[in-house]
Structures are given as structure tokens and as C-alpha cells.
Design a protein around this motif. Sequence first.
Motif, mmCIF file in Angstrom:
data_model
loop_
_atom_site.group_PDB
_atom_site.id
_atom_site.type_symbol
_atom_site.label_atom_id
_atom_site.label_comp_id
_atom_site.label_asym_id
_atom_site.label_seq_id
_atom_site.Cartn_x
_atom_site.Cartn_y
_atom_site.Cartn_z
ATOM 1 N N LYS A 595 0.872 -1.175 0.000
ATOM 2 C CA LYS A 595 0.000 0.000 0.000
ATOM 3 C C LYS A 595 0.904 1.218 0.000
ATOM 4 O O LYS A 595 1.748 1.378 0.868
ATOM 5 C CB LYS A 595 -0.900 0.007 1.232
ATOM 6 C CG LYS A 595 -1.832 1.211 1.314
ATOM 7 C CD LYS A 595 -2.740 1.070 2.533
ATOM 8 C CE LYS A 595 -3.756 2.198 2.594
ATOM 9 N NZ LYS A 595 -3.251 3.416 3.180
ATOM 10 N N ASN A 597 0.957 5.478 -0.349
ATOM 11 C CA ASN A 597 -0.005 6.474 0.121
ATOM 12 C C ASN A 597 -0.513 7.408 -0.968
ATOM 13 O O ASN A 597 -0.320 8.612 -0.936
ATOM 14 C CB ASN A 597 0.587 7.278 1.279
ATOM 15 C CG ASN A 597 1.929 7.898 0.912
ATOM 16 O OD1 ASN A 597 2.509 7.588 -0.113
ATOM 17 N ND2 ASN A 597 2.423 8.782 1.758
ATOM 18 N N ARG A 598 -1.200 6.791 -1.937
ATOM 19 C CA ARG A 598 -1.934 7.573 -2.928
ATOM 20 C C ARG A 598 -3.381 7.730 -2.475
ATOM 21 O O ARG A 598 -3.902 6.917 -1.721
ATOM 22 C CB ARG A 598 -1.901 6.871 -4.294
ATOM 23 C CG ARG A 598 -0.539 6.897 -4.968
ATOM 24 C CD ARG A 598 -0.602 6.340 -6.371
ATOM 25 N NE ARG A 598 0.702 6.456 -7.022
ATOM 26 C CZ ARG A 598 1.362 5.455 -7.581
ATOM 27 N NH1 ARG A 598 0.836 4.235 -7.583
ATOM 28 N NH2 ARG A 598 2.533 5.650 -8.140
ATOM 29 N N ARG A 640 -8.484 11.471 5.384
ATOM 30 C CA ARG A 640 -7.611 10.336 5.731
ATOM 31 C C ARG A 640 -7.176 9.569 4.494
ATOM 32 O O ARG A 640 -7.115 8.339 4.473
ATOM 33 C CB ARG A 640 -8.309 9.406 6.712
ATOM 34 C CG ARG A 640 -8.662 10.056 8.042
ATOM 35 C CD ARG A 640 -9.496 9.125 8.892
ATOM 36 N NE ARG A 640 -9.959 9.762 10.114
ATOM 37 C CZ ARG A 640 -10.987 9.326 10.843
ATOM 38 N NH1 ARG A 640 -11.672 8.270 10.440
ATOM 39 N NH2 ARG A 640 -11.348 9.945 11.940
ATOM 40 N N GLY A 641 -6.892 10.313 3.445
ATOM 41 C CA GLY A 641 -6.364 9.691 2.239
ATOM 42 C C GLY A 641 -7.383 9.088 1.311
ATOM 43 O O GLY A 641 -7.027 8.398 0.357
ATOM 44 N N GLN A 885 -2.857 16.539 -1.031
ATOM 45 C CA GLN A 885 -2.630 15.359 -0.195
ATOM 46 C C GLN A 885 -1.140 15.161 0.054
ATOM 47 O O GLN A 885 -0.722 14.765 1.146
ATOM 48 C CB GLN A 885 -3.234 14.111 -0.854
ATOM 49 C CG GLN A 885 -3.192 12.865 0.013
ATOM 50 C CD GLN A 885 -4.119 12.954 1.212
ATOM 51 O OE1 GLN A 885 -5.120 13.666 1.190
ATOM 52 N NE2 GLN A 885 -3.787 12.232 2.283
ATOM 53 N N GLN A 889 0.549 14.975 3.647
ATOM 54 C CA GLN A 889 1.446 13.883 4.014
ATOM 55 C C GLN A 889 2.893 14.352 4.142
ATOM 56 O O GLN A 889 3.811 13.538 4.186
ATOM 57 C CB GLN A 889 1.312 12.742 3.002
ATOM 58 C CG GLN A 889 -0.052 12.077 3.090
ATOM 59 C CD GLN A 889 -0.418 11.159 1.939
ATOM 60 O OE1 GLN A 889 -1.525 10.636 1.872
ATOM 61 N NE2 GLN A 889 0.487 10.942 1.000
ATOM 62 N N TYR A 893 4.175 11.024 -1.287
ATOM 63 C CA TYR A 893 2.959 10.598 -1.976
ATOM 64 C C TYR A 893 3.338 9.473 -2.922
ATOM 65 O O TYR A 893 4.344 9.549 -3.628
ATOM 66 C CB TYR A 893 2.328 11.748 -2.758
ATOM 67 C CG TYR A 893 0.968 11.427 -3.340
ATOM 68 C CD1 TYR A 893 -0.197 11.663 -2.617
ATOM 69 C CD2 TYR A 893 0.839 10.857 -4.598
ATOM 70 C CE1 TYR A 893 -1.450 11.374 -3.134
ATOM 71 C CE2 TYR A 893 -0.404 10.556 -5.132
ATOM 72 C CZ TYR A 893 -1.552 10.813 -4.400
ATOM 73 O OH TYR A 893 -2.789 10.505 -4.912
#
Length: 999
Positions: A595, A597-598, A640-641, A885, A889, A893
Motif C-alpha cells: 500500500k 499512500n496515494r 484520511r487519504g 494530499q 502527508q 505521496y
Amino acid sequence: MKNYFIKIVLSLLVLSLVINCKSIQKTISDADLEKQILSRNQEIYTQKTKAEKVTFFKDSEPEKKWADSIYQQMTLDEKVGQLFMVSAYSNKDSLHSQKIDKLIEDFKIGALIFFQGGPVRQANLTNRYQSKSKIPLFIGIDAEWGLSMRLDSTYRYPWNMTLGAIQDLKLLEEVGQHMGSESKRLGVHFNFAPVLDINTNPENPIIGNRSFGETKSNVANKAIALMKGAQTHGVFSTGKHFPGHGDTSTDSHKTLPTVAFTKERIDLVELYPFKRLFDEEMASVMVGHLNIPSLETTENMPTSVSYNVVTTLLQKQLGFDGLIITDGLGMKGAANFKGPGDLDLAAFLAGNDILLCPEDVPLAVQKIKTAYHDGIVTEDRLAHSVKKILHYKYKIGLNHFKPIETKTLYADLNAPENDALQYKLFENAITVLKNKSEILPIQNLNQKIAYVKLGDDTNSAFVSTLKKYTNVTEVSNTNVDSLNLELKKYKTVIVGFHKLDKAWEKHDFSEIELFWLKKIAEQNDVILDVFTKPYSLLSIPNFDDIEGVVVSYQNSNISQIVSAELIFGAVSAKGKLPVSIHNFFDVNDGITTKKINRLGFASPENQDMSSATLSKIDAIASKAIQGKMAPGMQVLVARRGKVIFQKSYGNQTYDNSPKVTDTDLYDLASISKIIATLPNVMQLYDQKKVQLDTPLKTMLPYFSGSNKENIPFKNLLSHYAGLQAWIPFYKATLDKNNNPLAKYYSKAATAAFSTKVADSLFIRNDYHDTIMKIIKDTPLSLKKEYRYSDFTFIILKEYLEHQTKKSLQSLTQEHFYNTLGMNYTTYNLLEKFDKKVIAPSEIDNYYRHQTVQGYVHDMAAAMEGGIAGHAGVFSNAMDVAKMMQLFLQKGNYGGINYFSPETFDVFNTCHFCSEGVERGLGFDKRIGKDGPTCQCVSKSSFGHTGFTGNMVWVDPETEIVYVFLSNRTYPEVSAAGNTLAKEKIREDIQQIIQDAILK
């Protein structure tokens, strides 16, 4: 009970050391060992007594009193009538409902099973039928994947096969809770689920997707979770089809399937889930129509009418004391054995309590009454089933029946929490079976990716979601060789196999599709994603040339969205295959993918937000459009993404123009500052090429000797440097009629006039130097105070290009947009996009004298050829959200570190707050009454606005990204001022977002 389970587990563990699990599941050759295990199991079950059982269905004294009282007052007709559960429909005419009325009034039937129709119609009919029945009716329904299995306008949950891939049993219990709650709301007492058949035969025509898989433990564990969820919400679960319909190749609706296994095999495998659920106090069981010679010696006698199966095995040997229901008596598997009436009597004599879907109730009633009078049916036998039925009617609350309230029924059955659960289910179910060279997730977005569709069902949700991550090109051709020629341009090919989402459909690849898949895979790096049951993979000869294999199980919108998320790493693969695929993939195969973080996608409720509250944004958007504050807009909310709200409103213009879509492009105006220039500056700061106190003359020697040479970097970005706000540079290039002077402009591009301002308008190339000279020479304000200035970012563009020797456009594209998948974000977008997807920003009658569509609205940026540090970028809400985003973050990303968290913190700090400057370095942080926010966000929040009617805002405390894009300047900047701002449209939407936070 716990000791019993421990003994079972230990015995099976010993067994697993000797016998291969698959051979146990399918063909057990060691008969002696089977007998040994059977003997041990029987011993364990014999040791159990009813007194030792702790049951949720224990009879209470009031219940006994009620059931006995009712029974004592019943006539023979009323007693016999309780045995029948009759088919009812809410999509048929009045003749059908009148027929049901008559069966209730004249034959005293005790139950109905509803089939096709709609929820409100069914509720109304239920109320009608209940009002006509002296003893309240049981209402049942086949709702294996929710009420939608039978009813329109209701919610569909995944097939059992899909649920079988999920490892988190709490999620299945949650599914059961949802289905139980919805059934109860509709006045349903029995859900004829879960299916306990172990689908060890891939050719099974009627079970397949309805089974949790081919291993007994998986079927049992998943069914227990589903049952617990339903029964704790006051709806009885019915396990089916006893003693096991999984290893058949025929459909009992059409014929009598034969199960040719030994008693030992059936006890060890087929009965295992039933035993487990009996121990967990399942309320009822449905007996299937099966021919099992090892259990019933009478030739072609269905198990549903076999005393040996229903009474001896189910009740006496297994100790089941819940309600026993036949499968539908009109099905050919039973109906071919005996005619109506005789079949019902045989089923009752076999030990069934409820006779499901009888073909002829009057005849069946008469047959049973005759048998009663002849002593064939004893009073004890009749009382055993009828009293049990009455007890269960009390348990479900039918001693105090209340009519179903229909006012909010549709909304209650389609709550937004359903979608939230559906997202979680597919995030946990979708299974990766092959991941050669870690082709999944696709990390490098700076590559060409193609999509090829196979199958005959829709794929729009999948494709549109793929395109939200990067540029994915749909490629098709009628000839596979020509297709492969086109695919040579691409690094990765995603092949989606989309089949109609129907449980009983055959979902195999056609011969042509198999040939195409083989050809495509031989010449390309392929990710195969099948949106249907995993058995579809059986027809693929081998997977040698396929780099990635994904099983998404179903072709629903949410499964398509989540599968696209998985391919690009917004979620990881968690599912495990519930069945085996030849020698290629085994049960429980499933690769966990990374996973990264996109941004992903979810229901608001997944992220603790309220869908109902967010829906109020519609009214605010409508107010803005009707008030002509903007012709259209895009609104996006992520938390939250996960993007939880994305909508487009209105049209590109107030005239008859295209409706705004999510992919349309808007002029970002000053948001360009933080979407293009600022992240590049942050990278240079991160590389220590500039410090907070670095003076402008060091950054850009051009300003040495000017009144700006000692402006520190920190002051420059905080708008605390004394720079003028802006200068209308364009005015000096116009004549007295506001027409461009020939001295500065040409209608055609030439060597000296190649900087394009608009259609048929080119400014002389050296005018940039004039702009920089004007900026250099302008005086600074005498008083040191905050003053927002475009000059800051015009200067920073010059600095970036001086420092890196690259254009701002190239820097931004290479360093950010390509790798972030911001494929809709660019300067000078007409080089890449058609005008029809661009919202025009103005009808210019003072400078360019044309509709400004596809060219930057800002005049200074236009004079720079559309590429400026303070304006010029076009984008849509989804792409803008990616950059925001990244900021949320703190520089990371998609698994890439663009700059350090420490750098972000420096830029998101208000360095001059004590002097009244509520700005970070480049970011706006004004959250007070004079700022652009609703004053409801945290002090750590940040963002920016744009003159054309845009706003982006991020709140780290709530982890919310908010994007609002519009063309409020069309057709012209209002003489009354910015009504979008005056009416606080963007702020009101932000307030709704804050109000939508549940926790």
C-alpha cells in the motif's frame, strides 16, 4: 462446548499430518481412517446432551405458556395450516394477493415466503396478510446476498464466494448484521441463508457463487459469522442445503442431483459446516432435494422426504432441535418423486416442520388431515412441529405483532453505511494471485499504460478510476494483431474481464477471448483483472505470460473502484482464494501487495463522515449557480487519504453549454502558486540551496543593487517584503481604444513574436524583460506590513529557472506532475486538450477581445506566454487534491519523498504571526474573519484561493482536503464585485464539511 471444539481441532490436526487436505475435501481413499474419524466424532457428539447446551433459543416460561395456550385453542385446520410456507409476490396482480388472502382465511396457513417485488409493496402486502391471519404469519425470504436477491430498490451485498476470500470474520458478522437489520425492518423473520454447501465441484450449476468456497472450515467459519450477525439482529438464519449440495453437477430445481459419497465422507466433509452452526445455535435448517444412496436406500428418494435423513440423521444423530424446513416442494428434484399433496405428506412424515412452497395447499391440507384421522400422523407428531413453530413465533416477537411502518422504509433499507461496508468488503476480498516482478502496484506513473476490455458487461467505474491515477488509454481493435501493434507504445497493459453480475450466469472466457488474451500476454506486460467468479480462470491454459493476476470477484461499481485502487497502491491486496484453480492456484493463495499512500476512494461513512450532511453541499452549489455567482463548479472532499465526495455542478457557461464533468479543466489562477511554483521552491530548500534568511540578491543576482536585494527568502514568501500587490502590465501595450499595439503584438507567430497570449495574438519575446525591469524598479512600501503580492511568485519563477536552468513548466512536469499522476494539470493546456473540456474564464472586451478559453485569465501570466509563477496552471479537482494530499502527508505521496516533513513544517509555519501576518511560506493560513475560511478549521490548516473562483484548503488535524474550482469570472468580472466571496459560498461548503465529521 469448548472442549468439543478442541477435540475436533486436535483430531483434524493429526489427520492433516497423514492426508493431503485436498484429497480429504474431494476424494478420501483411506476408508479405515475415515471410519476412525467418524467413530471419534460420533463419540464426541454422543457425549453431548441437551442439558449441556447453552442456547439463545432457550424456552422461557412466558413463551411456553403462550405457545401452549395458542395450541390448545387451535382447530385441526389451524394446526395443519401452520405447517405451510406459501410463495408470495409483490410484483403480481390483485388475483395473486386475493389467492393468498384465501389461503390465509380458509386454510389457516402459517407462513409466507416472498419472492420478486419491491420493499414498500411487500411491506404493504405483509401488513394486509397479517391483518387477515388469526395467528401472526412467519415471513421468510431468500436473501443470501441481501434483500436485492428478490427485491428491487434494495441493497446488494457480495456473493458468498466473494465473502469467502475475506480473512476478517468481523466483517462477515457485520454483513450479517446489515442483512438482519434490513430483513427485520421489512418484517421478515427468516432469511434462508447462509448457504453451507461446500462447492468442491466447479461445474456445480446452482451453488457456485452462493458458496463460501471449497474448504469446509472456510465455509463454516464464514457462515457462523454471517449467522451471528443476522440472528443478533432478531432474524432467524436458515442453513442450507442439508446435508450438502456442493459437490453436484446438476440443479435440483430441474432434476434430482446425486451425491455418491460414503457416509464417512459426508460426515467428515459435507456435514461439517452444519454441525458447527448447530453448535452455534442456528435457528433453522433447510433440507435439500438430493439423491444420496449412502444415506437413503430407497431409489431416487429425495433427502427432503427421507426419514433417515431428516429425523434419524438430522434430529437424532446430530441433535438438531431447531426448525426444519424443506427446500421448495415445487422444484423438480422433489416434485418428480411424488405429486402435490402426497409429497407434502411425505415431507412432513420425514420430520420436516415447515413445508416450503407447496404446489397445492388445499390438497396437501386434505392429505395430512386424512393421514391424521387414519392415525398415520399422530397428535404428538403434529404437536411437535406446530408447537415448535409457535415457540419460534414467540421468540421472534409475533406474540405482539406490529404493522410495518413504510414511511422511511426505502431510506432505511438503503442507508449510506451500506456502501461504507461494501468498500471494506472488497478491500478485504480482492485477491492477487500472481505478481511477477512486483508489477503490482504500479508505482511508476511516468509510463504509458493501456487498458483492454474483455467480457460483455460495463467497465466505466473501473476505467474512470484508473484514469484518476494517471493517463490510462483505452485501446481496442477488431483484430488482435492490429491491437498488439497499437499496444507496442505502452509499457503496461491492464486487461479487464467484465461479466454480468448475476450469481447463476456462466462467466467463462469465450474461445475468442482466450485467444486474444494469449496473444496480448505473449507480447506485453499484462495485469489481468477478472471481475467475476474465480472459476473463470479455469479455462486459461496457463499463466506463464501474464505478469499480474487479480480476482475482483464481481463487476459492481465498488469492486471496480477498489480494484483500480489496488492496482495503483491506494489499498493493499488482502484476499485469499476460496477455491482452487487446477494446478495453478490453491485454496488460500493470495499475495499481499504494498500500500503506497496515494489517494483512494470511499464512502463518507468509511472515514467517519456523514453522507447526509455532505449532501447539503448540493443546495449551496445550486444557490451559487442560480444566483449567477458562477456557471458551474467542481467540489471534492478527501479525508484520511480517501476521496469521499466528488461532484460537478452546473455548466461551463450560462448559455447552452456542456455540463461540468469531473474531468473538466479550470484556470487555477493564484492556486498555481502552491500547485507549481511553491513545491519546486520547497525542493530547493530541502536540498539546502536556499535558507530562510537568504537575501534575494543571492537567490537572483538580477536584483543586486535594487531596493529589493536584501529581502530575505522568509519575508518574500510571507508577503511581508513591502512589494506592490500587482501592476496591470498589459495596459502599457494597448492603444487608447484598448486594442493591442502593433509595436508589441502580432496576429501571427514570427521569430520575434512567438509568445502566445491568446488566439491570433502573440507578444514580442523580449517583453518579459520589461516586466522584470518594472518589478525591479518599483518602490517598496514605506511601512513594513503584510501585503499580498503576485510579484513574489513572478520573482520565484525567475529564481527557479535561474537555479535549475530549466523552465518552470518542465520542472513542474518532471518533478511532480508526471510522478503524481497529475495528467490533467498543465500550463498551456491547449497543446494537450480540446477546448470543449475547458471552462472559459471570461469574455475579454478590454485586452484580448475574445472569449478566454484555454488561455490563462491573468493578464500578466498571459503576457508570459501562459507560464508564470503566480498563475497559468489549469487542472481539475482530482488532480489538485493529489498535490494537496502530498502537502498533508508532508512531502510523501505514492511512496516517493518529494521533500522532507521538516521542510513542510517550515513552510506551514506562520513566521510573522506576531506581526499580524497570518501566512506560512507561500501558504495562506488566514482562518479568522478576514480570511477565506469558515473559521471552523484548525490553526495548523493551510491553503490558497484563486481569483477565478477557486479555493483549496487542508486541515491536518481533521485530515481533510477540500477543493473548490469554478469560473466565477465568466462572462465577466462583476461590477458588484466577487459575489461568490461575498455570499461566502466556499466558506459555507467548508462549514458543511466540518459539520459532517462524525468523529
